[in-house]
Motif scaffolding. Sequence first.
Motif, PDB file in Angstrom:
ATOM      1  N   GLY A 167       7.443 -13.127   1.503  1.00 25.15           N
ATOM      2  CA  GLY A 167       7.540 -12.333   0.285  1.00 25.15           C
ATOM      3  C   GLY A 167       6.182 -11.962  -0.261  1.00 25.15           C
ATOM      4  N   VAL A 168       6.011 -10.676  -0.611  1.00 28.11           N
ATOM      5  CA  VAL A 168       4.763 -10.175  -1.190  1.00 28.11           C
ATOM      6  C   VAL A 168       5.057  -9.703  -2.603  1.00 28.11           C
ATOM      7  CG1 VAL A 168       2.882  -8.519  -0.981  1.00 28.11           C
ATOM      8  CG2 VAL A 168       3.970  -9.440   1.084  1.00 28.11           C
ATOM      9  N   LEU A 169       4.318 -10.205  -3.565  1.00 29.11           N
ATOM     10  CA  LEU A 169       4.503  -9.779  -4.938  1.00 29.11           C
ATOM     11  C   LEU A 169       3.761  -8.471  -5.190  1.00 29.11           C
ATOM     12  CD1 LEU A 169       5.300 -12.822  -4.988  1.00 29.11           C
ATOM     13  CD2 LEU A 169       4.510 -12.873  -7.356  1.00 29.11           C
ATOM     14  N   ALA A 170       4.194  -7.752  -6.180  1.00 28.24           N
ATOM     15  CA  ALA A 170       3.540  -6.486  -6.544  1.00 28.24           C
ATOM     16  C   ALA A 170       2.253  -6.773  -7.303  1.00 28.24           C
ATOM     17  CB  ALA A 170       4.475  -5.638  -7.391  1.00 28.24           C
ATOM     18  N   GLU A 171       1.390  -5.766  -7.383  1.00 24.00           N
ATOM     19  CA  GLU A 171       0.156  -5.926  -8.153  1.00 24.00           C
ATOM     20  C   GLU A 171       0.491  -6.233  -9.612  1.00 24.00           C
ATOM     21  OE1 GLU A 171      -3.470  -3.504  -7.182  1.00 24.00           O
ATOM     22  OE2 GLU A 171      -1.955  -2.175  -6.312  1.00 24.00           O
ATOM     23  N   GLY A 172      -0.176  -7.245 -10.154  1.00 22.01           N
ATOM     24  CA  GLY A 172       0.073  -7.642 -11.527  1.00 22.01           C
ATOM     25  C   GLY A 172       1.226  -8.604 -11.694  1.00 22.01           C
ATOM     26  N   GLN A 173       1.996  -8.859 -10.633  1.00 23.07           N
ATOM     27  CA  GLN A 173       3.140  -9.774 -10.707  1.00 23.07           C
ATOM     28  C   GLN A 173       2.697 -11.186 -10.347  1.00 23.07           C
ATOM     29  OE1 GLN A 173       6.324  -8.795  -8.020  1.00 23.07           O
ATOM     30  NE2 GLN A 173       7.706 -10.388  -8.800  1.00 23.07           N
ATOM     31  N   SER A 174       3.087 -12.157 -11.158  1.00 25.34           N
ATOM     32  CA  SER A 174       2.672 -13.539 -10.904  1.00 25.34           C
ATOM     33  C   SER A 174       3.840 -14.517 -10.919  1.00 25.34           C
ATOM     34  CB  SER A 174       1.634 -13.978 -11.948  1.00 25.34           C
ATOM     35  OG  SER A 174       2.168 -13.873 -13.255  1.00 25.34           O
ATOM     36  N   PRO A 193      -4.548  -8.655   0.105  1.00 23.64           N
ATOM     37  CA  PRO A 193      -4.695  -7.278  -0.399  1.00 23.64           C
ATOM     38  C   PRO A 193      -3.329  -6.730  -0.809  1.00 23.64           C
ATOM     39  CG  PRO A 193      -5.831  -7.571   1.706  1.00 23.64           C
ATOM     40  CD  PRO A 193      -4.985  -8.786   1.509  1.00 23.64           C
ATOM     41  N   PRO A 194      -3.293  -5.741  -1.693  1.00 25.03           N
ATOM     42  CA  PRO A 194      -2.021  -5.134  -2.099  1.00 25.03           C
ATOM     43  C   PRO A 194      -1.199  -4.699  -0.890  1.00 25.03           C
ATOM     44  CG  PRO A 194      -3.783  -4.340  -3.498  1.00 25.03           C
ATOM     45  CD  PRO A 194      -4.445  -5.139  -2.418  1.00 25.03           C
ATOM     46  N   GLY A 195       0.073  -5.014  -0.937  1.00 24.78           N
ATOM     47  CA  GLY A 195       0.952  -4.710   0.188  1.00 24.78           C
ATOM     48  C   GLY A 195       1.094  -5.865   1.146  1.00 24.78           C
ATOM     49  N   GLY A 196       0.235  -6.882   1.010  1.00 30.03           N
ATOM     50  CA  GLY A 196       0.343  -8.059   1.866  1.00 30.03           C
ATOM     51  C   GLY A 196      -0.363  -7.930   3.194  1.00 30.03           C
ATOM     52  N   SER A 197      -0.371  -9.030   3.931  1.00 27.44           N
ATOM     53  CA  SER A 197      -1.040  -9.087   5.242  1.00 27.44           C
ATOM     54  C   SER A 197      -0.069  -9.588   6.301  1.00 27.44           C
ATOM     55  CB  SER A 197      -2.249 -10.029   5.177  1.00 27.44           C
ATOM     56  OG  SER A 197      -3.163  -9.629   4.172  1.00 27.44           O
ATOM     57  N   ALA A 198      -0.405  -9.324   7.557  1.00 30.08           N
ATOM     58  CA  ALA A 198       0.426  -9.797   8.672  1.00 30.08           C
ATOM     59  C   ALA A 198       0.230 -11.287   8.906  1.00 30.08           C
ATOM     60  CB  ALA A 198       0.098  -9.015   9.930  1.00 30.08           C
ATOM     61  N   ALA A 199      -0.919 -11.807   8.492  1.00 30.97           N
ATOM     62  CA  ALA A 199      -1.230 -13.238   8.613  1.00 30.97           C
ATOM     63  C   ALA A 199      -2.142 -13.596   7.444  1.00 30.97           C
ATOM     64  CB  ALA A 199      -1.927 -13.533   9.941  1.00 30.97           C
ATOM     65  N   PRO A 200      -2.147 -14.862   7.013  1.00 27.55           N
ATOM     66  CA  PRO A 200      -2.997 -15.243   5.876  1.00 27.55           C
ATOM     67  C   PRO A 200      -4.461 -14.902   6.120  1.00 27.55           C
ATOM     68  CG  PRO A 200      -1.441 -16.990   6.409  1.00 27.55           C
ATOM     69  CD  PRO A 200      -1.332 -15.995   7.516  1.00 27.55           C
ATOM     70  N   ALA A 231       5.571 -19.488 -10.322  1.00 25.67           N
ATOM     71  CA  ALA A 231       5.096 -19.161 -11.667  1.00 25.67           C
ATOM     72  C   ALA A 231       3.611 -19.469 -11.684  1.00 25.67           C
ATOM     73  CB  ALA A 231       5.841 -19.967 -12.723  1.00 25.67           C
ATOM     74  N   ALA A 232       2.788 -18.446 -11.492  1.00 23.94           N
ATOM     75  CA  ALA A 232       1.349 -18.637 -11.339  1.00 23.94           C
ATOM     76  C   ALA A 232       0.586 -17.881 -12.417  1.00 23.94           C
ATOM     77  CB  ALA A 232       0.902 -18.158  -9.962  1.00 23.94           C
ATOM     78  N   GLU A 233      -0.705 -18.182 -12.511  1.00 22.94           N
ATOM     79  CA  GLU A 233      -1.581 -17.389 -13.363  1.00 22.94           C
ATOM     80  C   GLU A 233      -1.809 -16.024 -12.703  1.00 22.94           C
ATOM     81  OE1 GLU A 233      -2.553 -18.329 -16.302  1.00 22.94           O
ATOM     82  OE2 GLU A 233      -1.733 -20.368 -16.160  1.00 22.94           O
ATOM     83  N   SER A 234      -2.278 -15.066 -13.455  1.00 24.56           N
ATOM     84  CA  SER A 234      -2.467 -13.715 -12.915  1.00 24.56           C
ATOM     85  C   SER A 234      -3.423 -13.719 -11.729  1.00 24.56           C
ATOM     86  CB  SER A 234      -3.010 -12.784 -14.003  1.00 24.56           C
ATOM     87  OG  SER A 234      -2.086 -12.681 -15.068  1.00 24.56           O
ATOM     88  N   ALA A 235      -3.114 -12.897 -10.736  1.00 23.71           N
ATOM     89  CA  ALA A 235      -3.981 -12.763  -9.571  1.00 23.71           C
ATOM     90  C   ALA A 235      -5.208 -11.939  -9.934  1.00 23.71           C
ATOM     91  CB  ALA A 235      -3.224 -12.097  -8.426  1.00 23.71           C
ATOM     92  N   ALA A 253      -8.002  -8.955  -9.813  1.00 21.82           N
ATOM     93  CA  ALA A 253      -7.820  -7.522  -9.604  1.00 21.82           C
ATOM     94  C   ALA A 253      -7.951  -7.177  -8.120  1.00 21.82           C
ATOM     95  CB  ALA A 253      -8.857  -6.741 -10.414  1.00 21.82           C
ATOM     96  N   GLY A 254      -7.051  -6.350  -7.650  1.00 24.20           N
ATOM     97  CA  GLY A 254      -7.100  -5.931  -6.251  1.00 24.20           C
ATOM     98  C   GLY A 254      -6.529  -6.937  -5.276  1.00 24.20           C
ATOM     99  N   ARG A 255      -5.840  -7.956  -5.782  1.00 18.85           N
ATOM    100  CA  ARG A 255      -5.227  -8.975  -4.917  1.00 18.85           C
ATOM    101  C   ARG A 255      -3.800  -9.231  -5.388  1.00 18.85           C
ATOM    102  NH1 ARG A 255      -8.078  -9.725  -0.427  1.00 18.85           N
ATOM    103  NH2 ARG A 255      -7.764 -11.983  -0.288  1.00 18.85           N
ATOM    104  N   VAL A 256      -2.961  -9.690  -4.474  1.00 21.03           N
ATOM    105  CA  VAL A 256      -1.574 -10.018  -4.801  1.00 21.03           C
ATOM    106  C   VAL A 256      -1.220 -11.361  -4.184  1.00 21.03           C
ATOM    107  CG1 VAL A 256      -0.866  -7.589  -4.935  1.00 21.03           C
ATOM    108  CG2 VAL A 256      -0.651  -8.830  -2.758  1.00 21.03           C
ATOM    109  N   PHE A 257      -0.187 -11.993  -4.730  1.00 29.00           N
ATOM    110  CA  PHE A 257       0.300 -13.245  -4.165  1.00 29.00           C
ATOM    111  C   PHE A 257       1.237 -12.953  -2.991  1.00 29.00           C
ATOM    112  CE2 PHE A 257      -0.552 -14.634  -8.594  1.00 29.00           C
ATOM    113  CZ  PHE A 257      -1.439 -15.652  -8.315  1.00 29.00           C
ATOM    114  N   GLN A 258       1.119 -13.784  -1.949  1.00 23.53           N
ATOM    115  CA  GLN A 258       2.020 -13.660  -0.810  1.00 23.53           C
ATOM    116  C   GLN A 258       2.485 -15.053  -0.388  1.00 23.53           C
ATOM    117  OE1 GLN A 258       0.626 -11.206   2.405  1.00 23.53           O
ATOM    118  NE2 GLN A 258       2.442 -11.536   3.677  1.00 23.53           N
ATOM    119  N   LEU A 259       3.795 -15.184  -0.177  1.00 30.49           N
ATOM    120  CA  LEU A 259       4.398 -16.445   0.256  1.00 30.49           C
ATOM    121  C   LEU A 259       4.551 -16.449   1.770  1.00 30.49           C
ATOM    122  CD1 LEU A 259       7.154 -16.660  -2.496  1.00 30.49           C
ATOM    123  CD2 LEU A 259       5.277 -18.312  -2.208  1.00 30.49           C
TER     124      LEU A 259
END
Length: 248
Positions: A202-209, A230-237, A177-181, A183-189
């Motif tokens: 897990g990669v969250l969708a754009e706008g999902q927090s 970046p949107p869609g996530g990365s292979a490594a942090p 449960a985070a604050e909004s990311a 623009a142009g970035r997404v959260f990734q676990l």
Amino acid sequence: MTTEIHTLVGAYVLDAVDDIERAAFERHLRECDSCRAEVDEFRETTAHLAHDTWSVPPPWLRENVMAEVASTRQLPPMVPEAPAAPSARGLSRRRWLVSAAAVVVAAAGAGAAVYAVQDQRVRDQRQIAEAARLNEARVRQILAAPDVVLREQPVSTGGRVTVASSRLQNAGVVLLAAESAPAGRVFQLWTIRPGADPANAGVLAEGQSADVVVLEGLPGATDVALTLEPPGGSAAPTSALLADVKLA
């Protein structure tokens, strides 16, 4: 003007004529009341079929076509001595019947396609609902385990990551449960294990927090981390950790 131009009624309404035929037929329409009447009737028929409330051919069209078939005189057999030339009116009616029959077939196909799409959507929604139900049941199962351990850490940009881990279930639940990311970035676990690179959890969708993620085999990990990617996530942090929940 030739008699053959009368036979272009159906093709003209269905836009199946070339530019020369269209220009000639439109000149002819200004002089021929019969063709103008047929054009109006055929346009009314195609308008009914194109209306968005129809998903299958209207019953009246089949009845009209069958009535025309029954009342339309067939072409006479070819006789070498005196070949019978069909009238322009007869050819026009036959061309109308062919065109109308083609419209019926096309409308029937469209109706079947609409039904197939709707049926697939229903199946997709059922699968989504069933997956959600199974995921919720798994979350409850892990959280109800007698050995479940809760760990949490604040997110540096605002919010919190909570991890519930159970060795008996060999799984864990991550609640974000985070604050909004930005623009142009997404959260990734990420999960971190000894001697291994961070693995995508897990990669969250754009706008999902916020999210709830079930991670099978989580007790073998040492950390659950969170980054911005970046949107869609990365292979490594690719950025600094926003949170790093220690499991060991």
